[in-house]
Design an enzyme around this catalytic site. Sequence first.
Site, PDB file in Angstrom:
ATOM      1  N   ASP A   1       8.423  53.671 102.312  1.00 40.97           N
ATOM      2  CA  ASP A   1       9.092  53.581 101.006  1.00 40.97           C
ATOM      3  C   ASP A   1      10.182  54.634 100.869  1.00 40.97           C
ATOM      4  O   ASP A   1      11.277  54.365 100.361  1.00 40.97           O
ATOM      5  CB  ASP A   1       8.065  53.734  99.877  1.00 40.97           C
ATOM      6  CG  ASP A   1       8.026  52.503  98.991  1.00 40.97           C
ATOM      7  OD1 ASP A   1       8.981  52.306  98.237  1.00 40.97           O
ATOM      8  OD2 ASP A   1       7.050  51.727  99.075  1.00 40.97           O
TER       9      ASP A   1
ATOM     10  N   HIS B   1     -13.109  17.909  37.395  1.00 44.94           N
ATOM     11  CA  HIS B   1     -13.509  18.498  38.676  1.00 44.94           C
ATOM     12  C   HIS B   1     -14.773  17.795  39.167  1.00 44.94           C
ATOM     13  O   HIS B   1     -14.843  17.370  40.326  1.00 44.94           O
ATOM     14  CB  HIS B   1     -13.715  19.998  38.510  1.00 44.94           C
ATOM     15  CG  HIS B   1     -13.934  20.719  39.792  1.00 44.94           C
ATOM     16  ND1 HIS B   1     -13.005  20.730  40.807  1.00 44.94           N
ATOM     17  CD2 HIS B   1     -14.987  21.463  40.241  1.00 44.94           C
ATOM     18  CE1 HIS B   1     -13.462  21.455  41.816  1.00 44.94           C
ATOM     19  NE2 HIS B   1     -14.662  21.902  41.505  1.00 44.94           N
TER      20      HIS B   1
ATOM     21  N   HIS C   1       2.732  53.814  93.194  1.00 45.92           N
ATOM     22  CA  HIS C   1       3.891  52.933  92.988  1.00 45.92           C
ATOM     23  C   HIS C   1       3.608  52.135  91.715  1.00 45.92           C
ATOM     24  O   HIS C   1       3.131  51.012  91.740  1.00 45.92           O
ATOM     25  CB  HIS C   1       4.027  52.020  94.222  1.00 45.92           C
ATOM     26  CG  HIS C   1       5.117  50.996  94.113  1.00 45.92           C
ATOM     27  ND1 HIS C   1       4.885  49.708  93.709  1.00 45.92           N
ATOM     28  CD2 HIS C   1       6.445  51.064  94.371  1.00 45.92           C
ATOM     29  CE1 HIS C   1       6.024  49.014  93.729  1.00 45.92           C
ATOM     30  NE2 HIS C   1       6.985  49.819  94.136  1.00 45.92           N
TER      31      HIS C   1
ATOM     32  N   HIS D   1     -16.495  15.843  47.724  1.00 48.55           N
ATOM     33  CA  HIS D   1     -15.762  17.035  47.322  1.00 48.55           C
ATOM     34  C   HIS D   1     -14.981  17.558  48.526  1.00 48.55           C
ATOM     35  O   HIS D   1     -15.561  18.093  49.475  1.00 48.55           O
ATOM     36  CB  HIS D   1     -16.744  18.090  46.809  1.00 48.55           C
ATOM     37  CG  HIS D   1     -16.090  19.332  46.276  1.00 48.55           C
ATOM     38  ND1 HIS D   1     -14.737  19.458  46.118  1.00 48.55           N
ATOM     39  CD2 HIS D   1     -16.625  20.534  45.862  1.00 48.55           C
ATOM     40  CE1 HIS D   1     -14.446  20.648  45.632  1.00 48.55           C
ATOM     41  NE2 HIS D   1     -15.590  21.323  45.478  1.00 48.55           N
TER      42      HIS D   1
END
Length: 1819
Positions: free
Chosen positions: A1557, A714, A1368, A758
């Site tokens: 409407d 490592h 509406h 690393h």
Amino acid sequence: MRPTTPSTTESPDNFSNMKLLYFSNEFPHDDLAGLSRQLTLLSKQKQFPHLARFLDHATEAVRDEVRQLPWSLRNTIPSFDSVFNFIEHASLRKGELGASIDGVLLVVVQLGTLIKYYEENPKKYDLNTGNAALSGLGLGLLSTAAVSLSSSVSDLAVAGVEVVRLAFRLGVVVGSVSSNLESRDPTSPPVSWAAVVPDVTVDEARDELDAFYAREKMPSTSKIFISAWSHNSVTISGPPSRLKHLFRTSEFFRGQKIINLPVYGGLCHAAHLYNQEHVREVVSETDSLKELSSRASPKLTTFATSTGKRFEAETARELFEQIVAEIMTKEIRWGTVVDSVLAQAHTTSCSDIQVLVFRKSLPVYDLLTAFSSKQPGLEVSTLELIPTIPASLDNGTPVSGGSSKSSIAIVGMSCRMPGGATDTESFWNLLEKGMDVHRTIPADRFDIDTHHDPKGKAMNSSHTAYGCFIDEPGLFDAPFFNMSPREAQQTDPMQRLALVTAYEALERAGYVANRTPATSLERIGTFYGQASDDYREVNTAQEISTYFIPGGCRAFGPGRINYFFKFAGPSFSIDTACSSSLATIQTACTSLWNKDTDMAVAGGMNVLTNSDAFAGLSHGHFLTKTPNACKTWDSEADGYCRADGIGSIVMKRLEDAIADNDNIIGVIRGAATNHSAEAVSITHPHAGAQSFLSSKVLSAAGIDPFDVSYVEMHGTGTQAGDKEEMKSVTDVFAPAGPKRRSMRQPLHVGAVKANVGHGEAVAGVTALIKVLLMFQKSMIPPHVGIKNSLNPALPSDLAERNVRIPYTRQAWPREKDRKRIAAVNNFSAAGGNTMIAIEEPPLPRNIAPEDEDPRTTHAVTVSAKSKVSLEGNLKRLIAFLENNPDVRMSDLAYTTAARKYHHNHRIAVAAADVPQLKKKLSAQLNSIDSVKSISNLQPLIAFAFTGQGASYKSMDLQLFHHEPTFRSQILHLNSLALAQGFPSFLPAVDGSFPKDHAHSAVVTQMALVAIEISLAAYWASLGVVPNVVVGHSLGEYAALYVAGVLSASDAIYLVGQRARLLEERVQAGSHKMMAVRASLADIQKIAAGMPYEVACINGPRDTVLSGLSKDLDTLIEPLQKAGFKCYSLDVAYAFHSSQTDPILEEFGELAETGAIFHAPKLPVLSPLLGKVIFDEKTLNATYMKRATRECVNYLAAVETGAKLSLVDDNTLWVEIGPHPVCINMSKSSLRSVGAAVPSMRRDESNWATMAQSLSTLHCAGATIRWNEFHKPFEKGLRLLDLPTYAWNNKNYWIQYNGDWALTKGNTYYDAQKKALETAKALPAPRLSDLKTSSVQRIIEESFDGSAGTVVMQSDLMEADFLAAAHGHKMNGCGVVTSSIHADISYTLGSYLLKKMSPSSGDIAMNVADLEVVKGLVAQKNTKVPQMIQVSISTENINTGTAQLRWQNVNAQGIPDEPFATATLEYGDRSAWLSSWVPQTHLIQGRIEALETLAAQGIANRLSHNMAYLLFANNLVDYATKYRGMQSVVINGLEAFADVTLTTEKGGVWTVPPYFIDSVAHLAGFVMNVSDAIDTKANYCVTPGWSSMRFAKPLVAGAKYRSYVKMIPTVEDRSVYLGDVYVLQDNEIIGIVGGIKFRQYPRILLNRFFSAPDEASPSPNPTHGATAKAQAQPKTIAASHGDEKHFATSVQISTPSKIGHQLIVKPVAIQAPPPAGPVVVALKDPEVQGSPVVVASAAAAVDTNSVASKAISMIANEAALEQADLQDEASFAELGIDSLMSLVISEKLREELGVVVSGSLFLEYPTIGDLRSWLMEYYG
């Protein structure tokens, strides 16, 4: 060794008891799935290891057998991890491989049950020591062989696996032979090949079959036969259609009960069909059979079912052959077995007998009945084995540890590493040179001057200025991966590079999807380690847009790889901090070991752009402050240096990699992960935990620690980490105790972090790739981490322990006596430890001389997705050939064709050697611009079957000698010919005679048809399957076979019988055939009155004549004088002439009874009729008779096919025959062909012809299964490590700007907030006292004579206006209804008129041509104004018209583009009323008709509450005052409503919107409630109307009646039109004319009707806005589910250069530049696809057309260049995904008014398709 069982002539010692094991040919349990589950569960228990081994190895054996199948069969088998998976695939079990699958299942269930029984009762397995015998029926006999060969249960598990193989192969051979008798229709249910007739004796059945044969002449291969019989029943088998005909026409059988058996796989027990060759095909010489035969021989008596005698076999192979021959060729006579068992019981004087069965069945009952009647003193017992299996298992039963682990082969790798390492070779170069590649943090990451403080005092700053970085991580080939530039730019570069390196690793691994079982897409998983999201957190977070989530979240990295490659296995993104990638690889290994996957793509990724991580790690004391990569093992090690990196590897189980002929670059022997639980802190390493892990991995892998010669550590360069790791490594691999490493076994250690830093999440795979490269290079690179001196904290006796740190390069060669083994460590700052033990790859196998590839010419392919990449790939291949001149052509062809993906820009050449190949490739390089991209649509393919006389009389076909599919088919057809009484035709194809040797007509003609049938099968195995067929003369028989009209058996029969009749009835040589290069009309003119017959019309100027030889000879001179070439054909008979008359009647009779004609599965171009045949009646015996005698009009057949578009200019023509003839006819008969290729040529190797033809077809767009082409020779082929794909990269990068990561302040909204406050503080001035709820403030008015303009602004958040909008509601949002727009129109129209013509009086107004392109939705935040602006203007008020425009106003007070327009027309109320009178009675009549329908229950009458409840549920939720309809009668798209207007007051209006409407929204009600509309999937909204006129005012409380009928438009069925009539007291007082409704998918409702402040900032202002406004970025909301995504528009016109990188900054889109010269892909009529240069875009296309604007918009949104949007470009390839398509669809709708569905880019998949559609409908 002979069986020791006594016979009647030789009696050994008597036994008091006897055992008989009986294996049925029926499944032993009705619930096969349940039985298999129980066996599987039992196999997991400790007491059943042999069962576990048997099931596991049986599965592997079947997997291996599947791998050997031709693709057409292999492709029918789904991926499986157990043979028991097949049970659930009913269609598979009834398909082509049904016999194989059921055979395997039967054998596995029988032997598995037996193994389980004897493992549970081991002392009872005494079969070979006592008086035991075996019997079985059908495939059950195969199971008896396994028992006979086994001395123990362990042996049974081994022998049983070989029996499983035989069962599978037996089904394959039976299916193949049977399909030649009658092919099965995959679209129809399977039909039975056998039926039982009970209560009939075998003699009765034989007599009736003999009588049937006397009546019906048919091929002997197609005859019905008796396959089994007993004393009271007969089983009759045969081709299904023949069986059906027998049972329908035979008076005897019509009177019997017929029971069809579930026999769907074909015929067995048929001596007339099978011979010893077929047996050897099943019992082939394999390594496993050789091994079994070497150590096992038959030990028990097994009774043959045809004679009752025992099989006399000395070896396992002999026993298998005898049993397979029994199954294939012998009748079942169960009575003979019963008699033999009784005889053995009597001879051995046994007193009792135990019969072991799986379950009792009729044969068992027959046996038991015989015992009781013939040997009544014998004590008989039966043991049924199935009941011994428990119905359920105790969950607490101990489970075994499973089978031993395979080693894992790494077969591919790729990387991007710091220091310019763009591939593994450049990575090795920097390792070999000992380079430390750290550098100062580059400017494309962040500004090091502001973000770095070496003293560590500045808030959120990094203590270090160094890192190791990939050069230009933004480089990416977006089009290749089907990503738009926009998506690419917003996708994390590490995820992009993971995708790229995954592709490269797969490319180097020779991966092709579904090539082998191990590469099945369903069995491939992706595993990547990632520990940060820098790009998402910093770069794309600056302006969040569409791909913020899918482009940046970690899960999408491996998910995108799976998606691109279509892997269906798991995808994992794993974060274990620094050990992420190696822990991920270990997870992938576990997945492979557990057989969850068969292949894994794994790795890690890290690209650093976030200064926060540098700051955090600095403050956590992880990072070095000094300039170095990592000072691993240095005395002054002070932390690590952060690094970029991307690494990908491809892994398989070792046995799969070997079977797949992969290049193995390393072998993982073991891997594991643990945790440092005892460490002093979570980040502190722990040597004990690391040592324990190493010992565990080595022990599990069976590796001696001293055999490990290298440890990649490592080695982060921290004091604690280096010390602890070195201690753990030396304790395990180089201990200081008495047992030490010898001097011959040094342990080298190294750490790649000293070179490249690393990489955190990528550190593990970086180290692993380094070790793999060390194996390849046989070299250990120098360790460069020690800058000063060795860390004194490390063990001082490293030298004594023979631990060596390589300060210089060290040789690491292969050794003869031991393998190189390395260990790779990877530890996590979070405490995790991972280790992998990896071994050098096995040496490439030696190729035996018999395995050498016999082909002399090879096809080499190169392809790419762009011309740039194609050129790059070609150059790379040429360079490879320059550097590797000795490369084998066979390997090169195999690698480029069978082991690579093929893209749409293709080059393929056929060459015999490398110099020839280089020459051809170089020529291609010079003509790269002429390479056209092939279409994604497969071209049509036509097979043309050659007639007689095209080749040599005797041939020597390489295909027959070397190609298994072709050879097998030829041999099967030859077997059919022999079985039908004809001579073998093999001498005409196998080269056993000189090429001029003349065979009989029977042999010659059967050979030709057999060759063509076999060629068609071979082409089909290569993926070349016809869409249409045409056969010339004799070739028509093969064509009809391929079309499914004739079976192979019937085709051979008809051809053989026809040739036999010719030989017997016709004098050879009396007639001849002559080809003339002239049209029929020319010949008729010249040869008028002369005797001849027209045999063939092959082309416009290609005719063949037949006649007496002397007659045709007299024709030659006049024809040649006229300039027409003539030549005689080398045939014995003059076909299609009167010479064939003597055979016609008998041939017709033979065809009538001897062949079965099926409906064609493909269109057949008929040269006899000059038509295309689709039906099932035309092709019959009469047709075949006529085709023998009458003219072959090939020209008419082909021309008819072209007229019906069955062939076109792009059709690929393949000649099926020994020499090309027909393809030349086709080319001369048609305008154009895509390509025309032969299968064979005279005087040319078959392989040379095939290589060239395959190359041509490949480049013409055919999908060639190259793997099948190379598969027969794979033992002699090696996969080459060729150069990887040459990417067409561009730099996609969003630069992090400023220092907000330091300050953590966000000033983005400051300017906007200030502008809002300014807008509130400075309202527009009021110029008039006019104020209504919808018209609140006049801000501008101007009048000049008859011209005038009035402009008003209103705030939608004003109480009355807002209440009207909320009255509406759609999708829960208040939406400004069109009736409000109408009120605004009436108000402004009245105001304008009064201002300009005060004395005009009472004038009516018509709101005409209202068009709303975008709905006005109320925002949620009522405290912030939502302003609209409406203007009305007229150029001349005297015309009686004015124009209205509606616009949104942004926070800066700047109006946007209009979202609605209308025309106001002033009119006369009285005139309107008068004009409506004629329509009144029509409307009243329709209303009355609806009333009648309602009374009859046909129409629906809805109450007030029900109507509005339905309306609200489906789309619109109206407030009470809008709810004027009291009742509705509706029928389909027609309705009327009784309306009462509300008396409720609310606001100041000219014409209240709730009045309008109430009388008009009946149309919307019909469109959203009617059952004539799919309201579940769709909704409808109105974009406007043609006119709205009210001749009388609408009065509160008044009653009205509305009527409407909506009709779909012809042009667009999603658009509906209608007229709403408003009546009062039976008088029409108003009409809303031409009201339009458009249908949308309901899924888009949220997208269109959402509050604007829920989605995005204010829209971008228009081009006329102020500079300040233009600086605002533009965002477009696109809804996807419940998430909101934003697409940020980005311009790449003002980049800034940093180093060599192009940094793109998010800026606003500016107006497009003026059109300059462009190249437009216009087709030249002479040169297809040639580009034409035009002076400007305007000269080529109308840039103002909707189509052009739409294409420009797509380019803009996807950040594509206009040049990328060629007509052939597909949206998928351009990266227009589902998210982007939603954004574009919304833009098209908003800005161009183009209404599209969400499936737009599926319905119109290419630019050209969409452009055509837009031009057609929008202009």
